[in-house]
Design an enzyme around this catalytic site. Structure first.
Site, PDB file in Angstrom:
ATOM      1  N   HIS D 151     -61.371 -10.060 -12.315  1.00 15.82           N
ATOM      2  CA  HIS D 151     -60.619 -10.129 -11.052  1.00 15.82           C
ATOM      3  C   HIS D 151     -60.783  -8.811 -10.304  1.00 15.82           C
ATOM      4  CE1 HIS D 151     -57.722  -8.150 -13.812  1.00 15.82           C
ATOM      5  NE2 HIS D 151     -57.357  -7.494 -12.737  1.00 15.82           N
ATOM      6  N   HIS D 198     -54.105 -13.768 -13.167  1.00 16.02           N
ATOM      7  CA  HIS D 198     -54.540 -13.369 -11.827  1.00 16.02           C
ATOM      8  C   HIS D 198     -56.046 -13.485 -11.692  1.00 16.02           C
ATOM      9  CE1 HIS D 198     -54.940  -9.941 -14.309  1.00 16.02           C
ATOM     10  NE2 HIS D 198     -54.624  -8.982 -13.510  1.00 16.02           N
ATOM     11  N   HIS D 213     -59.595  -1.668  -7.809  1.00 11.19           N
ATOM     12  CA  HIS D 213     -60.436  -1.768  -9.014  1.00 11.19           C
ATOM     13  C   HIS D 213     -61.045  -3.156  -9.140  1.00 11.19           C
ATOM     14  CE1 HIS D 213     -56.510  -3.220 -10.699  1.00 11.19           C
ATOM     15  NE2 HIS D 213     -57.283  -4.044 -11.349  1.00 11.19           N
ATOM     16  N   HIS D 245     -49.522  -3.493 -18.984  1.00  8.71           N
ATOM     17  CA  HIS D 245     -48.833  -3.774 -17.735  1.00  8.71           C
ATOM     18  C   HIS D 245     -47.609  -4.631 -17.993  1.00  8.71           C
ATOM     19  CE1 HIS D 245     -51.934  -2.301 -15.138  1.00  8.71           C
ATOM     20  NE2 HIS D 245     -52.835  -3.125 -15.591  1.00  8.71           N
ATOM     21  N   TYR D 254     -57.864   2.082 -17.151  1.00 10.82           N
ATOM     22  CA  TYR D 254     -58.514   2.284 -15.858  1.00 10.82           C
ATOM     23  C   TYR D 254     -59.380   3.529 -15.921  1.00 10.82           C
ATOM     24  CZ  TYR D 254     -55.415  -1.210 -13.967  1.00 10.82           C
ATOM     25  OH  TYR D 254     -54.773  -2.382 -13.734  1.00 10.82           O
ATOM     26  N   GLU D 264     -61.372  -1.546 -14.361  1.00 11.93           N
ATOM     27  CA  GLU D 264     -60.406  -1.808 -15.417  1.00 11.93           C
ATOM     28  C   GLU D 264     -61.105  -2.565 -16.534  1.00 11.93           C
ATOM     29  OE1 GLU D 264     -57.477  -4.864 -14.500  1.00 11.93           O
ATOM     30  OE2 GLU D 264     -56.038  -3.971 -15.890  1.00 11.93           O
TER      31      GLU D 264
END
Lengths: 306, 306, 306, 306
Positions: D151, D198, D213, D245, D254, D264
């Site tokens: 993503h 996501h 990112h 997260h 990251y 990431e």
């Protein structure tokens, strides 16, 4: 992408209700969410939000009464009922008060003689984190504590019929197959209605309407080890594992509940997208397909169903 | 704490040298460090600093020629030789040029008829990181890539004799045991010369001087899975696993090299300290002792030795 | 190999006893094993067999009262006392009834002004598995649930003095060091009395008799993640991590107990053997030495001690 | 369920092409699959089947040229183009020979000024396992070796516009959001077109058309550690992590590529289904939302974009 979301719940027959309640709470680590007037007991995993995913009822014979898929909404439910009927499959509307906290269901029998249900409404009891600033659950209820009911593997003679029904009407995709000695007949198929490597698997077997296993998802390979440790510590009859499947690449253990119903606790597996072709395992490689590491089948795994 | 540090190296008989070189490099992921005039090939793991831990030589029959423990220093070597002789064990000094990059060795035969060696000097070839601002190795040589040769399980009739020799003279501690039907006789013992759960194991077996397995340590349970995947992908004959042992709590796979020598790739196990009592597994629980999850033995595991 | 086994227990000062009891049970997952007449509370991990490894007492200022190493037996205790005295270190015999379930202790003050104790006797309360057909613990007490108290990092001016005392008298080995700008002075040293990468670490710091952290061992990197999740869920003040150290290669998190005492929960690290040379980290690489991934130090980690 | 499958590829600007080729092969472990006449270099992960997922081109300024989603088929592509136009978004048909091995693309600019593409055809070069009796890859190309491009997180002023476009036209679902001090304005949104937590995230930021990112999926938390080790060993500039997260529950690191483009490498995250409500993180809990363990933001993470 017809709006069938995922396996939602199933109703399992157990030989001794109290022993099974202990098993599904203490060993499996499910949470009891209710009991109904007919004596059935309802469970969910700690992480599931809906009211239940596993229902057990006491009976003289082990096995699964029915298998239910959640669909997106009422419109989807209605449309799928029409589609089933048009395909020649009879359906029955089950009223909303038939199961605790569950809306109307559309029931039908697949060619392999398994009873399926579709539903779209179930009370959301939540996972204890809410939707505002949720945390990460750190203390489970103990036991194996899976993330969710994940899929079922079920057996019956008319595999082709059930496969085609799920693909043509319910919009499932064929993800993997094992072909027979003729190189063409499907001996087993893995189907998905999402991006999971499988939401259901059918195996060709003269014993119609039988259950090979109900499967529960774990977070990691380390949790698979923990599940195996729990099984040993708590006297569970283990079938086989930990091991990896060639099919789906999932990492898994199979074992039996106190009534002899096989279950799986697994993690991993690739993501399916519809631009992928189905994987085919040929007859000679069935060992690697099922038990990737030893590449040899185990008689019990092939023969015991409930 | 007599100064015996750890299993240092062993010399394995293989049926086809080239096939075995491929196996120990491509599959096991060892690094070849030399070949000597007699045709033997020397290997170390990527993380080991000493010149070799595994030596292979071609022979008509599989099995292990000898097992060597590294000791602290020359003084320890000399003292242990005296101690062995005083205990009634004959020793032979093997000259420093007998093995590549290895100093003088003291050789003796244990009551189970296995040949052991003690040595203190071996050329340090390093692990590629040096001793100044070392890094963490991120790209292995491929294959299983264990951390180190860890221990051996070996079989012979006079288990009591070898056990007592290792405890009384070499300073090993008894960590775990399986007792026989009489509740007293040791059928198998796990011994340590360090804080590892085992540096060697002896099993009572009429077949003297036989090898059950040489064992290699991995970093994690995930690396055990990777090892199993490597074995399947590269056609290795797997015996059993992944699984956990009740004994030592290690998590493991057993498989065979191309000559039929069994090896283990494992991770985990508790730390032993001498204020701990030995664990005893009774005859009825031998299944859980060996294969903690299924709690059932496997005939091949019990009977095949080389 | 002088018979010093491992860090055995330590006595920590906390600002609010009840809050700290909650922290060490609910968050850290230790098991309370007793309270003594002076109000001190004793804890052990679920896996430790001895009566206690952590003692807390309420005080106006955080920090550690003393650090105790378990030794092999009474003979070792007596000999080490003589050795300490001969080295010029005064010792005090603490009577057996001074701490719950603990035998006689030999107390001394190291050059960095920390108070140490040696002891050999403590009541074994067990890990709940016994020594006959033990199982594998599958349901912890919740919280972080470490395997054991593992080591301490402590600060004081005369690092050289404490280092030499531990090496020359107590038989520790130097495993890793950070040298200063001159390339020679030890700014920090990691010492072991076993095959662990460290049983204690000393850092050169004008603040004598201070604690940087007490460290607890976890089973795996996945358990390190779980510990971090527990810390967040239960409102623990995290210092830094998860991350890997260059030194020892351990993978870790640092955080603070409610009194501001830093603790570490870590897994991994290589095995030390005395045929290994010490690793040296030079002044320019101190970032990678401490925080291997970012290779940058964090001010709080360097400055906060209790 | 409009037929947008997943992030398919993106075109990244790099400052030094050769240095970046080395980075994306040696460090990231991608496989170069082609170079085109304009000097662009194409990469895929070892596990991806399509020809490319990352394209790099040399430029004076870092950043992302465009972001492409794969859609189910030509019919879907055509319909989405119509839908975009009807929604008031201009589209441009990019001819099939514009990128190596890629069919016709529909290009549009979102309200946050990012350039997006939709496409349905790309040559399948495979993952090396085929579709008949596939194995499990055991030896990667080295480096971080992610499973897939997963993503992007991108920044721009009109977050509301891009969010609504993706939801209303492309059929994405809102999965998580961070609200501003007013408790109503979306400061950041996480959207999915599948069951991933996501597929894209938009952050409200005056700097239109910027990249926070590009994200690559790893198999496990242990592989996240390996990625961090690779970064340190190979001199990558790490931003932050490993950590979890709160948003998505993914576990991550990251870091920056040699041109300063953040990337990431993560694993985990829950499965999204459309019967789930969006999670909302309030302004006060933004620390926990982003960095769940420390619950504190890091300035660099918030401010650096390309």
């Amino acid at each position: 992408m017809t709006g069938v979301l995922r396996p939602g719940y199933c109703q399992l027959r157990v030989l001794d209700l109290n022993e099974s309640i202990r098993f599904y709470t203490d060993v499996m680590g499910l949470i009891e969410t209710g009991r109904d007037a007919s004596g059935r007991v309802y469970f969910k995993t700690a992480d599931e939000r809906d009211h239940h995913s596993v229902i057990i009822r006491e009976a003289d014979q082990a096995g699964m009464d029915f298998y239910a898929f959640k669909v997106l909404d009422k419109r989807t439910l209605d449309k799928l009922e029409v589609d089933l009927n048009e395909y020649g499959v009879a359906t029955e509307r089950m009223p909303a008060d038939g199961l605790l906290e569950t809306g109307e269901r559309v029931r039908f029998v697949a060619p392999t003689k398994h009873v399926f249900e579709l539903y779209w409404e179930m009370t959301e009891v939540g996972d204890g984190q809410g939707y505002i600033n949720p945390g990460v659950r750190v203390d489970g209820p103990g036991g194996i504590c899976p993330i969710r009911l994940d899929h079922w593997q079920i057996h019956g003679a008319d595999l082709d019929g059930s496969r085609d029904l799920f693909i043509n009407v319910l919009g499932f995709h064929l993800v993997e197959r094992i072909t027979g000695e003729d190189g063409a007949t499907d001996m087993a198929v893995w189907l998905t209605c999402s991006t999971k490597a499988h939401d259901i698997a059918f195996v060709r077997d003269e014993r119609d309407n039988t259950l090979h296993h109900a499967s529960y998802l774990l977070e990691s390979w380390e949790k698979v080890l923990h599940a195996a440790d729990v099984m040993s510590a708590k006297g569970v009859s283990l079938d086989i594992g930990p091991l990896r499947h060639g099919i789906t690449r999932g990492c898994t253990i199979y074992a039996f509940d106190p009534s002899g119903n096989r279950f799986e606790t697994f993690s991993g597996g690739y993501a399916f997208y519809p631009d992928m072709k189905p994987y085919t395992w040929t007859h000679e490689e069935i060992g690697a397909a099922i038990f990737y590491h030893t590449r040899e089948l185990n008689e019990r795994f092939l023969t015991v169903v409930t």
